[in-house]
Design an enzyme around this catalytic site. Sequence first.
Site, PDB file in Angstrom:
ATOM      1  N   HIS A 128       0.839  -1.205   0.000  1.00 59.62           N
ATOM      2  CA  HIS A 128       0.000   0.000   0.000  1.00 59.62           C
ATOM      3  C   HIS A 128       0.873   1.254   0.000  1.00 59.62           C
ATOM      4  CE1 HIS A 128      -3.524   2.431   1.615  1.00 59.62           C
ATOM      5  NE2 HIS A 128      -2.494   3.211   1.936  1.00 59.62           N
ATOM      6  N   GLU A 129       1.853   1.286   0.885  1.00 58.27           N
ATOM      7  CA  GLU A 129       2.719   2.468   0.985  1.00 58.27           C
ATOM      8  C   GLU A 129       3.580   2.643  -0.263  1.00 58.27           C
ATOM      9  OE1 GLU A 129       2.311   4.669   3.236  1.00 58.27           O
ATOM     10  OE2 GLU A 129       0.914   3.448   4.395  1.00 58.27           O
TER      11      GLU A 129
ATOM     12  N   HIS B   6       1.717   4.509  -2.919  1.00 59.03           N
ATOM     13  CA  HIS B   6       1.869   5.961  -2.796  1.00 59.03           C
ATOM     14  C   HIS B   6       3.224   6.404  -3.355  1.00 59.03           C
ATOM     15  CE1 HIS B   6      -1.728   6.362  -0.456  1.00 59.03           C
ATOM     16  NE2 HIS B   6      -1.272   5.704   0.597  1.00 59.03           N
TER      17      HIS B   6
ATOM     18  N   ASP C  63      -5.976   8.667   3.620  1.00 58.53           N
ATOM     19  CA  ASP C  63      -5.980   8.866   2.169  1.00 58.53           C
ATOM     20  C   ASP C  63      -7.243   9.578   1.701  1.00 58.53           C
ATOM     21  OD1 ASP C  63      -3.535   7.563   2.047  1.00 58.53           O
ATOM     22  OD2 ASP C  63      -4.445   5.602   1.727  1.00 58.53           O
TER      23      ASP C  63
END
Length: 203
Positions: A58-59, A62, A162
């Site tokens: 997930h990170e 980004h 987010d």
Amino acid sequence: MAWSFPVARLFGSELRIHVTFFLILIWIGFIGYGQGGMPAAILNVIFILALFACVVAHEYGHALMARRYGIRTPDITLLPIGGLARLERMPEKPSQEIAVALAGPAVNIVIWAVLMVLLGGRLAPIEQMIDPGGGMQGFLSRLASVNLFLAVFNMLPAFPMDGGRVLRAALASRMGRVRATEIAAMAGRALALRTVFTEPGTA
């Protein structure tokens, strides 16, 4: 970040783990051991490691999206409460900030979709999902459900999550970023207060 140490370097970002992360592994293992002995403890720890691998992905979602706009991510730190990608600067355009914010939950949706394909489109019964001895189907079903939850939870309009960043960027296209941040932060506080003061069944 203090009390964290590097474990790898992927896609130009240093992956770090906070020392307190190991406390949650010990705690989860201890709970599993009490439920079903050493096999359950090992399975619980493996599940948490798989879950946090999804958090890292997930990170990196980004980080890789930010890289498209020339923004470096010096490091990503894994914490007991999740992950933290440290961007060197904020995206200049609201549309870029929205894309960077959405990239993380999008990764969780992709993981969920892949797991659902592996499961033939059907999750295991809830009893099998929470049972340490639920087998591979229960394990994958639980991981799929958690990834879907992460995607939905992160999209709540509560800054600095987010969804809150998406809200701020949308507002910033019509007003200054400072004012947009204030409104997004107030929306986050209002959501938190509603969660605290709303009794079950009254929402």
